[in-house]
Write a protein that holds these residues in place. Structure first.
Motif, mmCIF file in Angstrom:
data_model
loop_
_atom_site.group_PDB
_atom_site.id
_atom_site.type_symbol
_atom_site.label_atom_id
_atom_site.label_comp_id
_atom_site.label_asym_id
_atom_site.label_seq_id
_atom_site.Cartn_x
_atom_site.Cartn_y
_atom_site.Cartn_z
ATOM 1 N N PHE A 120 0.830 -1.205 0.000
ATOM 2 C CA PHE A 120 0.000 0.000 0.000
ATOM 3 C C PHE A 120 0.863 1.253 0.000
ATOM 4 O O PHE A 120 0.584 2.216 -0.739
ATOM 5 N N LEU A 121 1.918 1.251 0.813
ATOM 6 C CA LEU A 121 2.805 2.410 0.868
ATOM 7 C C LEU A 121 3.480 2.654 -0.479
ATOM 8 O O LEU A 121 3.586 3.791 -0.941
ATOM 9 N N GLY A 122 3.928 1.568 -1.115
ATOM 10 C CA GLY A 122 4.562 1.720 -2.423
ATOM 11 C C GLY A 122 3.609 2.243 -3.476
ATOM 12 O O GLY A 122 3.982 3.069 -4.330
ATOM 13 N N TYR A 123 2.362 1.776 -3.428
ATOM 14 C CA TYR A 123 1.378 2.221 -4.407
ATOM 15 C C TYR A 123 0.996 3.681 -4.188
ATOM 16 O O TYR A 123 0.934 4.475 -5.133
ATOM 17 N N ILE A 124 0.781 4.057 -2.926
ATOM 18 C CA ILE A 124 0.403 5.432 -2.623
ATOM 19 C C ILE A 124 1.555 6.398 -2.897
ATOM 20 O O ILE A 124 1.334 7.570 -3.239
ATOM 21 N N ALA A 125 2.798 5.924 -2.767
ATOM 22 C CA ALA A 125 3.952 6.788 -3.020
ATOM 23 C C ALA A 125 4.004 7.282 -4.457
ATOM 24 O O ALA A 125 4.626 8.305 -4.749
ATOM 25 N N THR A 126 3.333 6.569 -5.369
ATOM 26 C CA THR A 126 3.328 7.006 -6.772
ATOM 27 C C THR A 126 2.600 8.328 -6.955
ATOM 28 O O THR A 126 2.762 8.987 -7.996
ATOM 29 N N ILE A 127 1.776 8.728 -5.972
ATOM 30 C CA ILE A 127 1.091 10.013 -6.069
ATOM 31 C C ILE A 127 2.096 11.159 -6.108
ATOM 32 O O ILE A 127 1.874 12.186 -6.760
ATOM 33 N N ALA A 128 3.219 10.967 -5.417
ATOM 34 C CA ALA A 128 4.233 12.027 -5.335
ATOM 35 C C ALA A 128 5.058 12.153 -6.606
ATOM 36 O O ALA A 128 5.800 13.131 -6.759
ATOM 37 N N VAL A 129 4.957 11.191 -7.514
ATOM 38 C CA VAL A 129 5.744 11.233 -8.749
ATOM 39 C C VAL A 129 4.914 11.925 -9.829
ATOM 40 O O VAL A 129 3.838 11.446 -10.192
ATOM 41 N N PRO A 130 5.376 13.055 -10.362
ATOM 42 C CA PRO A 130 4.604 13.745 -11.410
ATOM 43 C C PRO A 130 4.557 12.927 -12.689
ATOM 44 O O PRO A 130 5.519 12.230 -13.036
ATOM 45 N N TRP A 131 3.419 13.018 -13.372
ATOM 46 C CA TRP A 131 3.240 12.229 -14.593
ATOM 47 C C TRP A 131 4.262 12.600 -15.661
ATOM 48 O O TRP A 131 4.681 11.760 -16.455
ATOM 49 N N GLN A 132 4.689 13.859 -15.680
ATOM 50 C CA GLN A 132 5.669 14.292 -16.683
ATOM 51 C C GLN A 132 6.985 13.543 -16.549
ATOM 52 O O GLN A 132 7.759 13.479 -17.507
ATOM 53 N N ALA A 133 7.258 12.961 -15.371
ATOM 54 C CA ALA A 133 8.519 12.260 -15.150
ATOM 55 C C ALA A 133 8.562 10.914 -15.855
ATOM 56 O O ALA A 133 9.642 10.414 -16.171
ATOM 57 N N TYR A 134 7.386 10.311 -16.094
ATOM 58 C CA TYR A 134 7.389 8.997 -16.730
ATOM 59 C C TYR A 134 6.469 8.921 -17.941
ATOM 60 O O TYR A 134 6.150 7.825 -18.406
ATOM 61 N N MET A 135 6.060 10.044 -18.489
ATOM 62 C CA MET A 135 5.157 9.988 -19.634
ATOM 63 C C MET A 135 5.874 9.499 -20.903
ATOM 64 O O MET A 135 5.250 8.860 -21.759
ATOM 65 N N VAL A 136 7.176 9.770 -21.012
ATOM 66 C CA VAL A 136 7.910 9.279 -22.195
ATOM 67 C C VAL A 136 8.032 7.757 -22.172
ATOM 68 O O VAL A 136 7.729 7.096 -23.174
ATOM 69 N N PRO A 137 8.463 7.121 -21.051
ATOM 70 C CA PRO A 137 8.456 5.646 -21.025
ATOM 71 C C PRO A 137 7.065 5.060 -21.257
ATOM 72 O O PRO A 137 6.933 4.025 -21.916
ATOM 73 N N GLN A 138 6.043 5.720 -20.721
ATOM 74 C CA GLN A 138 4.674 5.244 -20.961
ATOM 75 C C GLN A 138 4.331 5.287 -22.435
ATOM 76 O O GLN A 138 3.731 4.352 -22.979
ATOM 77 N N PHE A 139 4.686 6.377 -23.098
ATOM 78 C CA PHE A 139 4.392 6.497 -24.527
ATOM 79 C C PHE A 139 5.127 5.425 -25.327
ATOM 80 O O PHE A 139 4.549 4.821 -26.246
ATOM 81 N N MET A 140 6.382 5.170 -24.978
ATOM 82 C CA MET A 140 7.146 4.139 -25.679
ATOM 83 C C MET A 140 6.523 2.764 -25.457
ATOM 84 O O MET A 140 6.483 1.933 -26.376
#
Length: 287
Positions: A120-140
């Protein structure tokens, strides 16, 4: 004398309390009015000709209203297609987020399994990561799955919400655990407890999540901009941007299209506002 002094002090305290409440309400009314002014101006400008939009002082009620703006906007761009695409994505994403968030929240709140707190802590911690930080890997990743330029890419990326899980978990923890234990004794499975007990009781939290998800998905600009390039797939926000780039001087039409894009959000919020207040209050409390 003592009784008179006490009464005078009590009256003074009541007067101060009334004055403070009046000041607070006056401040809230002023803040609300300041927040509503841009929307009122947008609505007023949507009924004006282009030359009258930026006149000063502002003519809040147009002397020569032009409702034709709401007719012309449908022919200038494929607005109906954009609205259909946005409504489809918003409804699907909202339903999926409510199901996945409430189901995961039930497991985190009422079930005991190894590594629950760490997961739960690991999943909720993703809230602190901005989407712009991983949108390029997601797009790929989406491109490698041949999902770019499809609505499925948007649906897959937005079907899960860490914030939704956190909010629903907070609400579920306020439901007595004894209720679930009694249902298990009666032979109800965990799926049955979730569907027949927890989900009906969580209507305020679900309504709050529906509002947040609906508004975020309907107003999403960057996601559709990255994944959707075909005109027939674009959403209302991308359509408005396309219209502004093509007809930058048609301010009356731009405001009319903006008002149309705002109407579904208002309908959803006004329909669920009663439960929204309850959900915001109860999701932060534990019974």
């Amino acid at each position: 004398m003592a009784t008179t002094a006490v009464k005078a002090k009590t009256g003074s305290m009541k007067a101060q309390h009334i004055v403070s409440r009046v000041l607070i309400y006056a401040l809230l009314i002023i803040v609300a009015a300041l927040m509503l002014i841009p929307f009122l101006w947008m609505l007023s400008a949507s009924f004006k000709m282009n030359k009258d939009v930026f006149t000063f002082p502002i003519e809040w009620i147009p002397s020569n209203p032009r409702p034709q703006n709401y007719v012309d906007i449908w022919t200038k761009i494929p607005l109906l297609t954009f609205i259909k695409n946005t409504a489809f994505l918003t409804i699907v994403v909202t339903i999926l987020q409510v199901l996945t968030s409430s189901f995961a929240a039930y497991a985190f709140a009422k079930l005991n399994f190894k590594g629950k707190n760490v997961l739960f802590l690991g999943y909720i911690a993703t809230i602190a990561v901005p989407w712009q930080a991983y949108m390029v890997p997601q797009f790929m990743m989406m491109r490698s799955w041949h999902l770019n330029n499809t609505h499925l890419a948007i649906i897959c990326l937005q079907a899960f919400s860490a914030f939704g899980v956190f909010m629903m978990k907070q609400f579920y923890e306020g439901v007595p655990t004894e209720l679930c234990e009694a249902a298990r004794i009666d032979g109800l499975s965990e799926y049955g407890i979730y569907a027949r007990i927890m989900l009906p009781l969580s209507l305020p939290a679900v309504s709050t999540l529906v509002i947040f998800t609906f508004v975020n998905t309907w107003n999403d600009f960057l996601g559709p901009l990255i994944y959707l390039t075909k005109t027939e797939l674009k959403t209302i926000q991308i359509g408005l941007r396309m219209f502004i780039s093509q007809y930058s001087a048609e301010y009356g039409l731009i405001m009319a299209a903006s008002v149309i894009a705002l109407i579904p959000v208002l309908i959803v919020f006004l329909s669920l506002q009663k439960y929204f207040v309850q959900g915001v209050a109860s999701s932060g409390l534990k019974g």
